[in-house]
Write an enzyme that holds these catalytic residues in place. Structure first.
Site: not given
Length: 226
Positions: A10, A35, A37, A39, A68, A70, A139, A146-147, A177, A179
């Site tokens: 990602s 990947h 993301d 947003m 993805h 979002m 998810m 992230g993180g 997706d 962790g």
């Protein structure tokens, strides 16, 4: 279950000043997808990248771009993202009033369609759209940042989705997706996932991108062999 694992680094965790370099490094290291993301600050409480970044990535990698969305009202943007170079567009059922129609629209653009399930979203959201789904993204954190720490209670949902796909004889990717680390990979593989989205574990790894991807793959293969 298919015994192949796909690794999708990602870019959310990458150094954006070196994004092209990071993505090329991941490709050489054996990543299967990239990947991305997207947003909008509405559907999730953060803003990330958009169309120009997808187009720029398309120019530097031959890997499939797993985008993805979002974002609220994704139907307004799926055509633009397809033209920018996305190979897979994944949307959230809560974000689209006409969820089924948008999945049809994605297919009409000649690319694959995915559905993402937030931690609080039931797998039953897939029931009436499963024939249109090429990827299910579960998810294991709340989306937007992230993180975050892996939510182990979501493993039951991964198992439920795997059962649905197997019962329907549907060869969709089952992606997880949030962790994802060497420590959590065996859990999600055992639950039925075959695609691993990893950000910090790849682009934030002290040992470097190539070693990080190799470690994730070793963990996944080890989980299959247990």
């Amino acid at each position: 279950m298919e015994r192949t694992v796909y690794i999708a680094p990602s870019i959310l965790a990458a150094d954006f000043s070196r994004l092209g370099e990071h993505v090329r490094e991941a490709e050489v290291a054996g990543a299967d997808l990239i990947h991305v993301d997207v947003m909008d600050g509405r559907f999730v409480p953060n803003i990330s990248v958009g169309l120009p970044v997808v187009a720029a990535l398309r120019a530097v990698t031959r890997l499939p771009l797993d985008v993805h969305l979002m974002i609220a009202e994704p139907a307004r943007y799926v055509e633009a993202f397809a033209h920018a170079g996305a190979d897979i567009l994944t949307i959230h059922p809560e974000a689209d009033v006409h969820f089924h129609r948008t999945l049809q629209q994605i297919h009409a653009l000649g690319i694959r369609a995915g559905v993402s399930l937030n931690p609080g979203t039931s797998e039953t959201a897939l029931r009436y759209v499963l024939p249109l789904v090429d990827l299910v993204l579960v998810m294991t954190v709340n989306p937007g940042f992230g993180g975050q720490n892996f939510l182990p209670e979501i493993l039951d949902k991964v198992r439920a989705v795997r059962y649905m796909l197997d019962e329907a004889k549907k060869p969709a990717l089952l992606s997880v997706d949030g962790g994802i680390t060497v420590g959590t990979v065996p859990l999600v593989i055992a639950a039925g996932a075959n695609t691993l989205v990893a950000g910090s574990a790849v682009f934030g790894a002290a040992e470097g991108v190539a070693s990080a991807i190799a470690a994730l793959r070793v963990a996944a293969v080890g989980a299959f062999e247990r």
